[in-house]
Scaffold this motif. Structure first.
Motif, PDB file in Angstrom:
ATOM      1  N   ILE A  11       0.749  -1.233   0.063  1.00 39.06           N
ATOM      2  CA  ILE A  11       0.028  -0.031   0.100  1.00 39.06           C
ATOM      3  C   ILE A  11       0.863   1.150   0.081  1.00 39.06           C
ATOM      4  CG2 ILE A  11      -1.715   1.294   1.647  1.00 39.06           C
ATOM      5  CD1 ILE A  11      -3.049  -1.227   2.057  1.00 39.06           C
ATOM      6  N   LYS A  14       2.589   1.799  -3.338  1.00 35.50           N
ATOM      7  CA  LYS A  14       1.900   2.264  -4.539  1.00 35.50           C
ATOM      8  C   LYS A  14       1.038   3.566  -4.145  1.00 35.50           C
ATOM      9  CE  LYS A  14      -1.691   0.344  -7.561  1.00 35.50           C
ATOM     10  NZ  LYS A  14      -1.446  -0.881  -8.541  1.00 35.50           N
ATOM     11  N   VAL A  16      -1.417   4.340  -2.116  1.00 35.57           N
ATOM     12  CA  VAL A  16      -2.964   4.293  -1.875  1.00 35.57           C
ATOM     13  C   VAL A  16      -3.244   4.182  -0.672  1.00 35.57           C
ATOM     14  CG1 VAL A  16      -3.208   3.553  -4.394  1.00 35.57           C
ATOM     15  CG2 VAL A  16      -3.070   1.948  -2.387  1.00 35.57           C
ATOM     16  N   LYS A  17      -4.600   4.400  -0.343  1.00 40.62           N
ATOM     17  CA  LYS A  17      -5.235   3.887   1.087  1.00 40.62           C
ATOM     18  C   LYS A  17      -5.909   2.807   1.025  1.00 40.62           C
ATOM     19  CE  LYS A  17      -4.319   8.413   2.279  1.00 40.62           C
ATOM     20  NZ  LYS A  17      -3.337   8.503   3.212  1.00 40.62           N
ATOM     21  N   GLU A  20      -9.039   2.514  -0.897  1.00 41.01           N
ATOM     22  CA  GLU A  20      -8.986   2.341  -2.232  1.00 41.01           C
ATOM     23  C   GLU A  20      -8.779   0.878  -2.804  1.00 41.01           C
ATOM     24  OE1 GLU A  20      -6.924   6.299  -3.816  1.00 41.01           O
ATOM     25  OE2 GLU A  20      -6.173   5.869  -2.151  1.00 41.01           O
ATOM     26  N   LYS A  24     -11.204  -1.099  -5.176  1.00 38.87           N
ATOM     27  CA  LYS A  24     -10.427  -1.633  -6.538  1.00 38.87           C
ATOM     28  C   LYS A  24     -10.545  -3.343  -6.676  1.00 38.87           C
ATOM     29  CE  LYS A  24      -9.365   2.098  -8.790  1.00 38.87           C
ATOM     30  NZ  LYS A  24      -9.784   2.788  -9.940  1.00 38.87           N
TER      31      LYS A  24
END
Length: 70
Positions: A11, A14, A16-17, A20, A24
């Motif tokens: 995480i 990348k 992102v949270k 998210e 996804k």
């Protein structure tokens, strides 16, 4: 390294949270929360496949910290 640490590493890398990732991959936020809270130490096959595909890593590494040997 435990599952939660490997997942956090992915995480962070990348950028992102967790919500998210949940959105996804189709994995519930509560499942991810249980992983990060340490109450879930293993992923279902479906969740491991989804996360491995999303982060482009092997399922073996994600689940066990080991790379698959061909």
């Amino acid at each position: 390294m435990e599952l939660k640490e490997r997942l956090q590493q992915l995480i962070d890398k990348k950028g992102v949270k967790a919500y998210e990732v949940a959105k996804k991959t189709g994995i519930s936020e509560s499942t991810l929360s249980r992983v990060f809270g340490g109450t879930t130490k293993k992923l279902s096959i479906k969740n491991a496949e989804s996360l491995a595909k999303y982060f482009n890593v092997s399922e073996d590494w994600l689940r066990n910290g080991e790379e698959a040997v061909d």
